[in-house]
Motif scaffolding. Structure first.
Motif, mmCIF file in Angstrom:
data_model
loop_
_atom_site.group_PDB
_atom_site.id
_atom_site.type_symbol
_atom_site.label_atom_id
_atom_site.label_comp_id
_atom_site.label_asym_id
_atom_site.label_seq_id
_atom_site.Cartn_x
_atom_site.Cartn_y
_atom_site.Cartn_z
ATOM 1 N N GLN A 5 11.737 10.580 -6.122
ATOM 2 C CA GLN A 5 11.205 11.189 -4.909
ATOM 3 C C GLN A 5 11.868 10.613 -3.659
ATOM 4 O O GLN A 5 12.046 11.316 -2.663
ATOM 5 N N CYS A 6 12.244 9.336 -3.717
ATOM 6 C CA CYS A 6 12.858 8.680 -2.565
ATOM 7 C C CYS A 6 14.372 8.823 -2.536
ATOM 8 O O CYS A 6 15.019 8.292 -1.631
ATOM 9 N N GLY A 7 14.963 9.506 -3.515
ATOM 10 C CA GLY A 7 16.392 9.799 -3.483
ATOM 11 C C GLY A 7 17.248 9.000 -4.447
ATOM 12 O O GLY A 7 18.462 9.246 -4.528
ATOM 13 N N PHE A 8 16.680 8.034 -5.163
ATOM 14 C CA PHE A 8 17.481 7.215 -6.076
ATOM 15 C C PHE A 8 17.864 8.017 -7.318
ATOM 16 O O PHE A 8 17.111 8.861 -7.794
ATOM 17 N N THR A 9 19.053 7.721 -7.839
ATOM 18 C CA THR A 9 19.550 8.401 -9.034
ATOM 19 C C THR A 9 19.997 7.367 -10.062
ATOM 20 O O THR A 9 19.983 6.167 -9.802
ATOM 21 N N ASN B 162 0.825 -1.213 0.000
ATOM 22 C CA ASN B 162 0.000 0.000 0.000
ATOM 23 C C ASN B 162 0.856 1.259 0.000
ATOM 24 O O ASN B 162 0.663 2.155 -0.816
ATOM 25 N N ASN B 163 1.783 1.335 0.930
ATOM 26 C CA ASN B 163 2.637 2.510 1.068
ATOM 27 C C ASN B 163 3.941 2.282 0.309
ATOM 28 O O ASN B 163 5.003 2.071 0.900
ATOM 29 N N LEU B 164 3.868 2.322 -1.007
ATOM 30 C CA LEU B 164 5.055 2.049 -1.815
ATOM 31 C C LEU B 164 6.147 3.104 -1.625
ATOM 32 O O LEU B 164 7.324 2.750 -1.503
ATOM 33 N N PRO B 165 5.828 4.418 -1.558
ATOM 34 C CA PRO B 165 6.890 5.391 -1.282
ATOM 35 C C PRO B 165 7.592 5.139 0.059
ATOM 36 O O PRO B 165 8.815 5.263 0.162
ATOM 37 N N GLY B 166 6.823 4.761 1.097
ATOM 38 C CA GLY B 166 7.433 4.463 2.389
ATOM 39 C C GLY B 166 8.355 3.260 2.316
ATOM 40 O O GLY B 166 9.426 3.241 2.943
ATOM 41 N N CYS B 167 7.966 2.250 1.548
ATOM 42 C CA CYS B 167 8.808 1.059 1.380
ATOM 43 C C CYS B 167 10.103 1.413 0.650
ATOM 44 O O CYS B 167 11.190 0.955 1.029
ATOM 45 N N LEU B 168 10.001 2.232 -0.398
ATOM 46 C CA LEU B 168 11.192 2.637 -1.144
ATOM 47 C C LEU B 168 12.133 3.468 -0.274
ATOM 48 O O LEU B 168 13.356 3.362 -0.394
ATOM 49 N N LYS B 169 11.568 4.279 0.611
ATOM 50 C CA LYS B 169 12.408 5.066 1.514
ATOM 51 C C LYS B 169 13.151 4.165 2.510
ATOM 52 O O LYS B 169 14.297 4.449 2.875
ATOM 53 N N GLU B 170 12.495 3.087 2.946
ATOM 54 C CA GLU B 170 13.174 2.133 3.820
ATOM 55 C C GLU B 170 14.301 1.413 3.081
ATOM 56 O O GLU B 170 15.367 1.164 3.642
ATOM 57 N N ILE B 171 14.055 1.074 1.826
ATOM 58 C CA ILE B 171 15.107 0.457 1.021
ATOM 59 C C ILE B 171 16.286 1.412 0.880
ATOM 60 O O ILE B 171 17.456 1.020 1.008
ATOM 61 N N TYR B 172 15.978 2.687 0.638
ATOM 62 C CA TYR B 172 17.027 3.706 0.516
ATOM 63 C C TYR B 172 17.806 3.837 1.832
ATOM 64 O O TYR B 172 19.028 3.983 1.823
#
Length: 367
Positions: free
Chosen positions: A237-241, A171-181
């Motif tokens: 948005q989550c910081g990946f480049t 559900n919270n895909l941005p939150g999951c990506l931020k945790e991965i980051y």
């Protein structure tokens, strides 16, 4: 139960056969309990819940405990192999990695000691994690991780995070990506595959038309998928480049709609939307099967399209500085790019050696 065969068609024309089982079973008591539980909420905090995670957990537990679970691994194993093969394209040393939502080890079992030294395998289904196949010749640790919660790992701990056909239920895909980051080291890499928006469009349209005809309205029976145009924005948005995103399609043949739905249940990819209907009427299913066959069917059965989105993103390292080349330092005009091959041939070996020396000098200046 009747045995059926399925054929996987790939864009390059190769394929392989597998054996599946036909039939469907409804667990009335479990279904009633799921829909009366407090997990089926539409909003939790600032996150809108599209999927019922508790239902998805039960579906994965049931799929993992099925004695014939290996029969339904064909799609995720193929995508897992393609995803793990991309690790070999990374030209840097990777020591510690995480397979987020590893399932039955579809990607993990293809990872070798040439790619990693230690791998953490995670899933939020205990039975699925227990049955996961482990990699050879490298250390591994199995841990339970809910993708919607904070990961039980230290910050800047991992060199690599991979996820194979798992994040489309978060559900919270941005939150999951931020945790991965967060758990990635600087200059760490994230590789993932997800089902794209065109997945199962044939089944979706057939069910909509059948419900409109038989019931005068329709409900969502295929869970929503992320569109490819949104992936890049989410990662940025989550910081990946240095993002790389590409799309592939796998078309699987089935005798009819019923075998397709049975296999989706065996993969634990059946509907888990919060607003889903508890069941489909028999007449609606028969009408959907006829519509599917009429609109998309062939002599040997029906096709089902699975759109796969592959993504790669890097966590930037502040120590790695990128210097912009001086204005006018280019040796080839953009208008002459169509003649580049001819220019390289004319330059010969001496020109190539000079080019490589110039590149090495530029790298030395950057350091």
């Amino acid at each position: 139960m009747y045995s059926v065969a399925r054929y996987l068609a790939f864009p390059h024309g190769c394929g392989f056969w597998g054996i599946g089982l036909f039939g469907q079973e409804i667990f009335t008591s479990v279904t009633q309990w799921i829909h009366s539980s407090n997990f089926a909420t539409s909003k939790q905090g600032n996150v809108v819940n599209v999927f019922d995670r508790h239902t998805k957990l039960l579906q994965r537990e049931r799929a993992a405990r099925n004695p014939d679970v290996a029969v339904f691994d064909y799609l995720k194993e193929e995508v897992g192999y393609r995803l793990s093969d991309r690790i070999l394209d990374i030209k840097r040393e990777l020591k510690i990695g995480l397979d987020l939502g590893c399932g039955r080890g579809y990607a993990t079992k293809h990872i070798t000691d040439a790619e990693l030294k230690h791998l953490y395998m995670s899933d939020f289904s205990p039975s699925m994690l227990e049955s996961a196949q482990t990699p050879e010749n490298i250390g591994f640790t199995k841990i339970l991780i809910d993708e919607e919660q904070k990961f039980p790992l230290e910050s800047k701990f991992l060199d690599l995070v991979i996820s194979n056909l798992n994040l489309h239920w978060v559900n919270n895909l941005p939150g999951c990506l931020k945790e991965i980051y967060r758990v990635l080291k600087e200059d760490g890499v994230f590789l993932a595959s997800m089902f794209g928006g065109e997945t199962l469009y044939e089944l979706r349209s057939s069910l909509v038309l059948a419900e409109l005809e038989r019931e005068g309205g329709f409900s969502p029976h295929i869970s929503p998928f992320t569109e490819i145009r949104d992936i890049g924005g989410l990662l940025n948005q989550c910081g990946f480049t240095m993002l790389t995103i590409d799309v592939d399609e796998i078309i699987v043949g089935y005798p009819s709609l019923f075998e397709l739905m049975w296999d989706l249940q065996g993969m634990a990819e059946n509907n888990a939307g919060v607003s889903r209907k508890p069941h489909l009427h028999r007449d609606t299913l028969l009408a959907a099967s006829a519509i599917y066959q009429e609109m998309y069917g062939k002599n040997e059965g029906i096709p089902a399209t699975f759109q796969i989105i592959y993504m790669i993103g890097w966590k930037p390292d502040p120590k790695q500085k990128v210097h912009q080349a001086e204005r006018g330092s280019g040796q080839i005009s953009l208008k002459d790019l169509d003649k580049l091959d001819e220019m390289v041939r004319k330059a010969g070996m001496e020109g190539r050696i000079k080019f490589m020396k110039d590149e090495m000098e530029d790298l030395g200046k950057d350091k």
